[in-house]
Design an enzyme around this catalytic site. Structure first.
Site, PDB file in Angstrom:
ATOM      1  N   SER A   1       0.821  -1.216   0.000  1.00  0.00           N
ATOM      2  CA  SER A   1       0.000   0.000   0.000  1.00  0.00           C
ATOM      3  C   SER A   1       0.852   1.262   0.000  1.00  0.00           C
ATOM      4  O   SER A   1       2.026   1.245   0.359  1.00  0.00           O
ATOM      5  CB  SER A   1      -0.898   0.053   1.236  1.00  0.00           C
ATOM      6  OG  SER A   1      -1.764  -1.039   1.257  1.00  0.00           O
TER       7      SER A   1
HETATM    8  N1  SAH Z   1       0.297  -5.721   3.956  1.00  0.00           N
HETATM    9  C1  SAH Z   1       1.078  -6.031   2.773  1.00  0.00           C
HETATM   10  C2  SAH Z   1       0.360  -5.732   1.465  1.00  0.00           C
HETATM   11  C3  SAH Z   1      -0.795  -6.564   1.301  1.00  0.00           C
HETATM   12  S1  SAH Z   1      -1.418  -6.825  -0.344  1.00  0.00           S
HETATM   13  C4  SAH Z   1       2.408  -5.320   2.770  1.00  0.00           C
HETATM   14  O1  SAH Z   1       2.660  -4.501   3.652  1.00  0.00           O
HETATM   15  O2  SAH Z   1       3.203  -5.606   1.872  1.00  0.00           O
HETATM   16  C5  SAH Z   1      -2.691  -7.944   0.154  1.00  0.00           C
HETATM   17  C6  SAH Z   1      -2.157  -9.289   0.590  1.00  0.00           C
HETATM   18  O3  SAH Z   1      -3.257 -10.053   1.076  1.00  0.00           O
HETATM   19  C7  SAH Z   1      -1.549 -10.089  -0.554  1.00  0.00           C
HETATM   20  O4  SAH Z   1      -0.262 -10.516  -0.207  1.00  0.00           O
HETATM   21  C8  SAH Z   1      -2.511 -11.264  -0.687  1.00  0.00           C
HETATM   22  O5  SAH Z   1      -1.890 -12.449  -1.131  1.00  0.00           O
HETATM   23  C9  SAH Z   1      -3.046 -11.396   0.719  1.00  0.00           C
HETATM   24  N2  SAH Z   1      -4.315 -12.108   0.835  1.00  0.00           N
HETATM   25  C10 SAH Z   1      -5.361 -12.085  -0.024  1.00  0.00           C
HETATM   26  N3  SAH Z   1      -6.337 -12.889   0.424  1.00  0.00           N
HETATM   27  C11 SAH Z   1      -5.916 -13.419   1.586  1.00  0.00           C
HETATM   28  C12 SAH Z   1      -6.481 -14.345   2.525  1.00  0.00           C
HETATM   29  N4  SAH Z   1      -7.696 -14.894   2.347  1.00  0.00           N
HETATM   30  N5  SAH Z   1      -5.765 -14.661   3.620  1.00  0.00           N
HETATM   31  C13 SAH Z   1      -4.525 -14.123   3.837  1.00  0.00           C
HETATM   32  N6  SAH Z   1      -3.940 -13.278   2.975  1.00  0.00           N
HETATM   33  C14 SAH Z   1      -4.619 -12.918   1.862  1.00  0.00           C
END
Ligand code: SAH
Length: 224
Positions: free
Chosen positions: A67
């Site tokens: 983000s």
């Molecule tokens: N917080 C992260 C960015 C997140 S992007 C950072 O600081 O880099 C959103 C993330 O959520 C992705 O890595 C994606 O794979 C994960 N995601 C999506 N669905 C999910 C689920 N059901 N359980 C856990 N993670 C999930």
């Protein structure tokens, strides 16, 4: 002014611009100092490193993004952390948001559905010396029951509705920060506060996040 000083100025500017919606014209100094301390360049692919200190989202592979720093700072601020807080993050991605929270809280448990991202984040966080973050590879819509209850829960991918397991795993007085909305359409960031008498919902800001993916397995995946 250094690029890092410039980034902090931009985050403070965004906070003021969005104050009418967020109710927070300034972010806690401890949150801004955590943003200063965590080296974002270590969390993005080499080719994006030159842009790591810009106030915008960046790709991290597997069709996922890290983000915008203002959003990371705002979501961290909205958790109202103390040095004793135990926090659950859903969506580890690069591990950047987890690292920022780890500067302010006692313990972070982070769950990532894509095993490759979980492994990379776990290794990166260990290399950078974070000792209070656990990364698990699983479907975060189920939360992480072994660590419950949590003082704060943060979801960094958009859900259509709040997963019931997350509210169940929140302490009384705890805060859940989550973007809600259909994939690729209007989404808003919400804060849910759990009281003994019920749940309070507050809409914070219009946002755009990658969708929360439906995981296929309900138990920890082996990704070694
Ligand atoms: N917080 C992260 C960015 C997140 S992007 C950072 O600081 O880099 C959103 C993330 O959520 C992705 O890595 C994606 O794979 C994960 N995601 C999506 N669905 C999910 C689920 N059901 N359980 C856990 N993670 C999930």
């Amino acid at each position: 002014m250094s690029i890092l000083d410039q980034l902090i100025v931009e985050i403070e500017f965004d906070a003021r611009v969005c104050a009418a919606q967020t109710g927070r014209a300034t972010l806690a100094p401890a949150v801004l100092s955590a943003i200063r301390r965590v080296p974002r360049g270590e969390f993005v692919p080499r080719e994006a490193r030159a842009h790591a200190l810009e106030n915008r989202p960046l790709p991290i592979g597997h069709a996922q993004t890290i983000s915008q720093p203002f959003i990371v700072a705002l979501m961290t601020d909205l958790l109202d952390l103390t040095p004793h807080s135990k926090v659950l993050e859903i969506g580890t991605g690069s591990g950047y948001q987890a690292a920022v929270i780890a500067c302010l809280a006692q313990q972070v448990i982070s769950v990532e559905v894509i095993p490759g991202l979980a492994t990379e984040a776990r290794q990166r966080l260990a290399r950078l010396g974070y000792t209070n973050i656990e990364v698990h590879s699983a479907d975060g819509r189920l939360g992480w029951p072994p660590g419950a209850p949590y003082d704060g829960i943060i979801v960094t991918a958009a859900a259509e509705e709040v997963p019931a397991a997350l509210l169940a795993q929140l302490k009384i007085g705890g805060r859940l920060v989550i973007p809600l909305g259909a994939p690729h359409s209007a989404q808003s960031l919400y804060v849910y506060t759990k009281h003994a008498t019920g749940i309070h919902q507050e809409k914070i800001l219009d946002v755009l996040f990658v969708p929360l993916i439906e995981g296929f397995q309900h138990h920890e995946l082996t990704d070694q």
